[in-house]
Scaffold this motif. Structure first.
Motif, mmCIF file in Angstrom:
data_model
loop_
_atom_site.group_PDB
_atom_site.id
_atom_site.type_symbol
_atom_site.label_atom_id
_atom_site.label_comp_id
_atom_site.label_asym_id
_atom_site.label_seq_id
_atom_site.Cartn_x
_atom_site.Cartn_y
_atom_site.Cartn_z
ATOM 1 N N ALA A 116 0.831 -1.207 0.000
ATOM 2 C CA ALA A 116 0.000 0.000 0.000
ATOM 3 C C ALA A 116 0.862 1.252 0.000
ATOM 4 O O ALA A 116 2.003 1.251 0.453
ATOM 5 C CB ALA A 116 -0.913 -0.005 1.221
ATOM 6 N N LYS A 117 0.292 2.330 -0.508
ATOM 7 C CA LYS A 117 0.965 3.625 -0.509
ATOM 8 C C LYS A 117 -0.057 4.705 -0.204
ATOM 9 O O LYS A 117 -1.238 4.595 -0.577
ATOM 10 C CB LYS A 117 1.608 3.907 -1.868
ATOM 11 C CG LYS A 117 2.781 2.992 -2.202
ATOM 12 C CD LYS A 117 3.991 3.306 -1.344
ATOM 13 C CE LYS A 117 5.200 2.466 -1.742
ATOM 14 N NZ LYS A 117 5.087 1.071 -1.322
ATOM 15 N N ARG A 315 -4.419 1.945 -2.737
ATOM 16 C CA ARG A 315 -3.490 3.059 -2.575
ATOM 17 C C ARG A 315 -4.148 4.431 -2.596
ATOM 18 O O ARG A 315 -3.459 5.441 -2.468
ATOM 19 C CB ARG A 315 -2.435 3.012 -3.685
ATOM 20 C CG ARG A 315 -1.601 1.750 -3.661
ATOM 21 C CD ARG A 315 -0.516 1.771 -4.703
ATOM 22 N NE ARG A 315 0.342 0.613 -4.578
ATOM 23 C CZ ARG A 315 1.454 0.422 -5.268
ATOM 24 N NH1 ARG A 315 1.816 1.327 -6.157
ATOM 25 N NH2 ARG A 315 2.184 -0.662 -5.096
ATOM 26 N N PRO A 320 -5.902 2.823 2.363
ATOM 27 C CA PRO A 320 -4.976 1.859 2.972
ATOM 28 C C PRO A 320 -5.146 1.740 4.488
ATOM 29 O O PRO A 320 -5.180 0.633 5.030
ATOM 30 C CB PRO A 320 -3.598 2.421 2.606
ATOM 31 C CG PRO A 320 -3.829 3.186 1.348
ATOM 32 C CD PRO A 320 -5.191 3.803 1.520
#
Length: 362
Positions: A116-117, A315, A320
Motif C-alpha cells: 500500500a501507498k 493506494r 490503505p
C-alpha cells in the motif's frame, strides 16, 4: 482499563458514529449501512474492494444486506473507503475492541503495509497496541513518512485510556528512557528488550554475574522437527545499570536442536523491566517476553498471509489505513469467537454469509 459496570456498545452503534464525508443530497446508502457490509465482507476474508463487492452480492442472495434491499456497488464502496476519516474509524473500532478486553499486558509494535501507498506515494506504516491475552489490536497509530515509531509511543498509550497497572512490552527500538518515563507517569510498567542499538545498556546488563545464577524457569517445546529449550534468569537491577525505574534485568536463553540436521543453536536475549520481584515471577516474565514475540504470528502473519496485506494494491486516499483498521477488527472478531485459525474462520464466513453477520451482530 475496562469499567466492568459499563456495557460495551453494539458494533452497529459504533459504525453509526463515524462521520460521513459525503454531502447529504443524493445519498442512497447511509454510511453505517455500507460500513456494515464492508465489515462483514472483511470478516469473511475479503482482501480488496472487488472481493468486498462480490461477497456482498453473494450474501444478498440469502438475505438483504441493506434496508432498501439493494447492494452497494464497487464504486460506492471504493469511494466511501477512500474519503472516510480513517483516524476516526480506527479510533472507533479499536475502542470497540478495547471495551471487550481486560488488558493486563499489551505489546507495542509497528508494521509497514508494503504493497500500500499513501496518496503522495509514501509508505503506510502503522503502530499497534496488541493485547497479549486475546490477540486483539486495542489501539493503532499512523506513523508518518518523515518520522518513526518513537515519538508516537506516548500518543498510542493515550489512546488506551487509564493504563494504571498495565504491563507494556516493546522491542529494542523503544528501550529508551523517555518511553520508560512515559509509562511510569501513567502508572504502567515496562518489559523492554535490550539489543545492540542500546549497546552500552546491553553491555552493562551482560556484565552482571549471570554465570553464578541458576536459571529460575525452564520451558521445553517440540514441534516442526525442532526442540527448543528456554531458560530465564532474573536478577535485581543495580543502580549502575542506569535505566529509569529499572527493577530487574533478565537473560532469556534459547537452545534449539534441529532433529533433521542435528544442528544446535543458542540465542541469548537480554531485557529490562520496572516490575519488582514482588510483582512478578521469572516464569511470568518469560511469558511476557515470548508473548510480545507472538505479535508476529498472531497479527502480522495473519494480515500478511490470510489478508495478503503486503501485496495489497489499495493506494487511493485514506483507503490503505481504512482497510488496515478493518483487518484488525475482523481478526479481533474472530478471536472473540474463539477462532484459533483465522484463515479457516474466514473461509467458513465466505461460504456461509450468515456466519459473518452473526459474529459482528450486524
Amino acid at each position: 482499563m475496562i469499567d466492568a459496570d459499563v456495557a460495551p456498545l453494539p458494533l452497529a452503534q459504533v459504525l453509526a458514529s463515524i462521520p460521513d464525508p459525503r454531502r447529504k443530497r443524493g445519498v442512497r446508502y447511509p454510511l453505517a449501512e455500507v460500513l456494515a457490509v464492508v465489515v462483514c465482507a472483511v470478516v469473511a476474508g475479503s482482501r480488496s474492494f472487488t472481493m468486498i463487492a462480490e461477497w456482498a452480492v453473494h450474501a444478498s442472495r440469502q438475505r438483504p444486506l441493506t434496508a432498501s434491499g439493494r447492494v452497494p456497488s464497487l464504486a460506492t464502496i471504493h469511494r466511501l473507503c477512500t474519503l472516510m476519516d480513517a483516524e476516526a474509524l480506527d479510533a472507533a473500532l479499536t475502542g470497540w475492541v478495547r471495551d471487550r478486553c481486560r488488558s493486563r499486558a499489551v505489546a507495542i509494535d509497528g508494521k509497514e503495509a508494503r504493497g500500500a501507498k499513501n496518496a503522495d506515494g509514501s509508505r503506510v506504516f502503522l503502530m499497534a497496541a496488541f493485547d497479549h491475552d486475546t490477540g486483539c489490536v486495542i489501539g493503532q497509530e499512523h506513523v508518518g513518512a518523515k518520522t518513526n515509531e518513537i515519538p508516537h509511543f506516548a500518543t498510542l498509550l493515550d489512546q488506551l485510556g487509564d493504563i494504571t497497572g498495565m504491563i507494556v512490552t516493546a522491542d529494542a527500538l523503544h528501550t529508551l528512557g523517555q518511553q520508560a518515563e512515559a509509562l511510569h507517569t501513567r502508572g504502567a510498567h515496562y518489559v523492554f528488550t535490550v539489543k545492540a542499538n542500546q549497546r552500552g545498556l546491553r553491555n552493562r546488563i551482560a556484565s552482571q554475574t549471570w554465570a553464578k545464577l541458576a536459571p529460575q524457569h525452564t520451558l521445553r517445546e517440540k514441534g516442526h522437527g525442532r526442540t527448543s529449550t528456554w531458560q530465564i534468569t532474573v536478577q535485581r537491577a543495580q543502580s549502575w545499570i542506569g535505566f529509569p525505574h529499572a527493577r530487574q534485568t533478565i537473560r532469556l536463553t534459547r537452545d534449539r536442536i534441529d532433529h533433521r540436521t542435528g544442528d544446535m543453536t543458542r540465542e541469548q536475549v537480554y531485557a529490562i523491566t520496572s516490575l519488582s520481584p514482588d510483582q512478578t515471577t521469572p516464569s511470568e516474565l518469560a511469558a511476557l517476553i515470548r508473548g510480545h514475540w507472538g505479535i508476529e504470528n498472531r497479527l502480522h502473519w495473519v494480515r500478511d498471509v490470510t489478508y495478503d496485506e503486503d501485496r495489497s494494491q489499495i493506494r487511493t486516499g485514506n483507503a490503505p489505513r481504512v482497510m488496515a483498521a478493518l483487518r484488525n477488527l475482523a481478526i479481533s472478531i474472530h478471536r472473540f469467537a474463539g477462532a484459533t485459525n483465522i484463515a479457516h474462520a474466514t473461509r467458513a464466513a465466505t461460504r456461509e454469509p450468515e456466519i459473518a453477520r452473526h459474529l459482528t451482530g450486524l
